[in-house]
Design a protein around this motif. Structure first.
Motif, PDB file in Angstrom:
ATOM      1  N   TYR A 151       0.827  -1.207   0.000  1.00 43.63           N
ATOM      2  CA  TYR A 151       0.000   0.000   0.000  1.00 43.63           C
ATOM      3  C   TYR A 151       0.861   1.257   0.000  1.00 43.63           C
ATOM      4  CZ  TYR A 151      -4.307  -2.635   0.795  1.00 43.63           C
ATOM      5  OH  TYR A 151      -5.391  -3.468   0.651  1.00 43.63           O
ATOM      6  N   TYR A 166      -7.960   2.721  -0.536  1.00 43.37           N
ATOM      7  CA  TYR A 166      -7.142   2.964   0.648  1.00 43.37           C
ATOM      8  C   TYR A 166      -5.846   3.704   0.305  1.00 43.37           C
ATOM      9  CZ  TYR A 166      -4.435   1.893   4.882  1.00 43.37           C
ATOM     10  OH  TYR A 166      -3.651   1.964   6.012  1.00 43.37           O
ATOM     11  N   GLY A 180      -1.116   6.180   6.166  1.00 45.52           N
ATOM     12  CA  GLY A 180      -1.881   4.940   6.183  1.00 45.52           C
ATOM     13  C   GLY A 180      -2.396   4.613   7.565  1.00 45.52           C
ATOM     14  N   VAL A 194      -5.333   6.985   8.414  1.00 50.49           N
ATOM     15  CA  VAL A 194      -6.564   6.572   7.735  1.00 50.49           C
ATOM     16  C   VAL A 194      -7.178   5.363   8.442  1.00 50.49           C
ATOM     17  CG1 VAL A 194      -7.524   5.620   5.600  1.00 50.49           C
ATOM     18  CG2 VAL A 194      -5.901   7.508   5.492  1.00 50.49           C
ATOM     19  N   SER A 195      -6.355   4.374   8.787  1.00 50.22           N
ATOM     20  CA  SER A 195      -6.866   3.163   9.424  1.00 50.22           C
ATOM     21  C   SER A 195      -7.455   3.446  10.797  1.00 50.22           C
ATOM     22  CB  SER A 195      -5.744   2.119   9.547  1.00 50.22           C
ATOM     23  OG  SER A 195      -5.354   1.651   8.284  1.00 50.22           O
ATOM     24  N   ALA A 227     -10.720   5.316  10.376  1.00 51.78           N
ATOM     25  CA  ALA A 227     -11.723   4.395   9.825  1.00 51.78           C
ATOM     26  C   ALA A 227     -12.191   3.399  10.873  1.00 51.78           C
ATOM     27  CB  ALA A 227     -11.152   3.660   8.617  1.00 51.78           C
ATOM     28  N   SER A 233      -6.129  -2.129   4.830  1.00 53.05           N
ATOM     29  CA  SER A 233      -7.399  -1.544   4.393  1.00 53.05           C
ATOM     30  C   SER A 233      -8.606  -2.097   5.123  1.00 53.05           C
ATOM     31  CB  SER A 233      -7.580  -1.786   2.885  1.00 53.05           C
ATOM     32  OG  SER A 233      -7.704  -3.179   2.617  1.00 53.05           O
ATOM     33  N   LEU A 289     -11.093   0.393   6.977  1.00 47.04           N
ATOM     34  CA  LEU A 289     -11.836   1.192   6.011  1.00 47.04           C
ATOM     35  C   LEU A 289     -12.960   0.377   5.396  1.00 47.04           C
ATOM     36  CD1 LEU A 289     -12.206   3.792   4.390  1.00 47.04           C
ATOM     37  CD2 LEU A 289     -10.470   2.954   2.790  1.00 47.04           C
ATOM     38  N   TYR A 290     -12.662  -0.884   5.066  1.00 44.13           N
ATOM     39  CA  TYR A 290     -13.702  -1.706   4.455  1.00 44.13           C
ATOM     40  C   TYR A 290     -14.850  -1.969   5.427  1.00 44.13           C
ATOM     41  CZ  TYR A 290     -16.301  -5.414   2.304  1.00 44.13           C
ATOM     42  OH  TYR A 290     -17.329  -6.156   1.788  1.00 44.13           O
ATOM     43  N   ASN A 331     -12.293  -0.950  -2.596  1.00 41.33           N
ATOM     44  CA  ASN A 331     -11.415  -1.188  -1.457  1.00 41.33           C
ATOM     45  C   ASN A 331     -11.016  -2.646  -1.268  1.00 41.33           C
ATOM     46  OD1 ASN A 331     -10.119   0.112   0.898  1.00 41.33           O
ATOM     47  ND2 ASN A 331     -11.426  -1.268   2.068  1.00 41.33           N
TER      48      ASN A 331
END
Length: 413
Positions: free
Chosen positions: A81, A116, A135, A138-139, A142, A184, A187-188, A217
């Motif tokens: 990623y 992602y 990253g 974001v995680s 999320a 990811s 996020l999913y 995603n």
């Protein structure tokens, strides 16, 4: 003559805004606080185990290693990623010279879906963080959004206490070690939970957009997309919604997934290129459950050489998760949940357990089956809040091992 239009006095507008913020804090604050406390406990436990063992210091930085314990969170899939966030995609099918076994193709970033890393790149542009920090940010964000979504769904079945329990279970469930990593999964699950919630509350266009994003995603979004489609058809059949909104949602939902697969196939010169890459580079393909059956018949008798990709400690946890899922599914069905939850959960189970893969990852791949939390959450609402928090706190402390260390250092996440 000029007539002045009435305007809302600034103090009144500010008071209304402050009232809404206080209401939101009262409603969501306990959920976020409980989830955050449990995740932090599990995270610190995981970091302590990594530092105590020290094995990460001798491993390749791409494969579970690094100079510091926390760098492990950006290895394995996290490395891919970060490369996508930095350099974009170059979809190709490159054969390994002379290879004849399971792995015949070189790994390629096209195996990893784009939403992602796109968010990572956007966060980097806004904050100046590197791909690892972006990253992780974001995680983490999320994961809190997912906790709120899981809470909102569970609350409809068992009230606020059940919602809190479900958010807590999301924090400590096996596989939850990837929730605060450059992966990811958080996020999913956030997209899946809120897609299901918007279907349940009949906000169809929002559901279609969220399912569209989920399809960008992870490939298992096909289960979520099917859930949206079947729920839309049932709604039309029962005349619960007028107009084209359910059909628009059902039509929009698969476009992200289909669009990415077609783009990869076009760049590779083979419309099935994504699936060929997964099979040839990662030995990940749908085998109708043969690999899962091999594991379920081998691990209970201690035969860790009777199947592919054996990681004993992580595989024992994976077998426990599968058996727990089978036990919870009929309890979920007894609650008579909406069709979108049933279809999403059952198809996710079928896709994960029907695939040849590293079985140690099953606990992580089944994180989207959050509706399985509902029977436990409804049962836990009978406990007092201190007892609930104590049980979840113990699980959070242990999750550093069974949900984090087992994946990243005793398996391949």
């Amino acid at each position: 003559m000029t007539v002045a239009l009435p305007r809302t006095p600034a103090p009144a507008a500010q008071a209304a805004s402050g009232s809404r913020l206080r209401a939101a804090a009262r409603r969501h604050g306990p959920v976020l606080a409980l989830f955050g406390a449990l995740k932090l406990t599990g995270f610190l436990s995981f970091m302590y185990l990594l530092s105590s063992a020290g094995d990460y210091r001798t491993k390749d930085p791409r494969f579970g290693g690094g100079a510091h314990a926390w760098e492990v969170l950006g290895t394995w899939d996290g490395w891919w990623y970060q490369q996508i966030a930095l350099h974009g995609y170059d979809p190709r099918l490159v054969h390994v010279p002379g290879a004849t076994g399971l792995i015949t193709l070189e790994g390629n970033s096209a195996a990893f879906f784009p939403l992602y890393p796109a968010l990572m790149r956007m966060v980097t542009a806004v904050t100046g963080l590197g791909p690892y920090g972006a990253g992780l940010l974001v995680s983490v964000l999320a994961s809190f959004a997912a906790a709120l979504g899981v809470h909102a769904i569970a609350e409809r079945f068992g009230g606020r206490r059940a919602g809190l329990a479900a958010a807590g279970l999301w924090a400590v469930w096996p596989g939850s070690g990837v929730e605060w990593a450059v992966y990811s999964d958080s996020l999913y699950v956030a997209l899946a939970a809120w897609t299901c919630h918007t279907v349940i509350t009949r906000r169809w266009l929002t559901a279609g957009v969220l399912a569209f994003a989920a399809g960008l995603n992870r490939p298992t979004a096909v289960a979520l997309i099917a859930g949206v489609g079947i729920a839309a058809l049932l709604s039309l059949r029962r005349r619960e919604d007028d107009g084209p909104r359910p059909l628009c949602a059902a039509a929009l939902a698969p476009l992200g997934l289909i669009g990415y697969l077609l783009w990869v196939g076009d760049r590779m010169g083979d419309l099935s290129g994504y699936f060929r890459l997964q099979s040839g580079a990662w030995a990940h393909e749908f085998d109708y459950g043969r690999q899962t059956l091999d594991v379920l018949t081998s691990v209970p008798v201690g035969n860790f050489g009777g199947y592919l990709f054996a990681y004993p400690f992580a595989d024992v946890i994976g077998v426990g998760v599968v058996l727990l899922a089978f036990a919870l599914l009929p309890l979920l069905l007894r609650l008579r949940p909406p069709a979108v939850l049933v279809v999403h959960t059952v198809l996710t189970l079928a896709l994960v357990l029907g695939s040849q893969q590293i079985f140690a990852n099953v606990s992580r791949y089944l994180l989207p089956c959050f509706p399985l939390f509902l029977p436990l959450a409804v049962a836990m609402r009978r406990l007092s809040l201190p007892v609930q928090c104590t049980l979840l706190g113990i699980a959070a402390l242990a999750s550093g091992s069974y949900a984090g260390y087992a994946l990243f250092e005793l398996g391949v996440p």
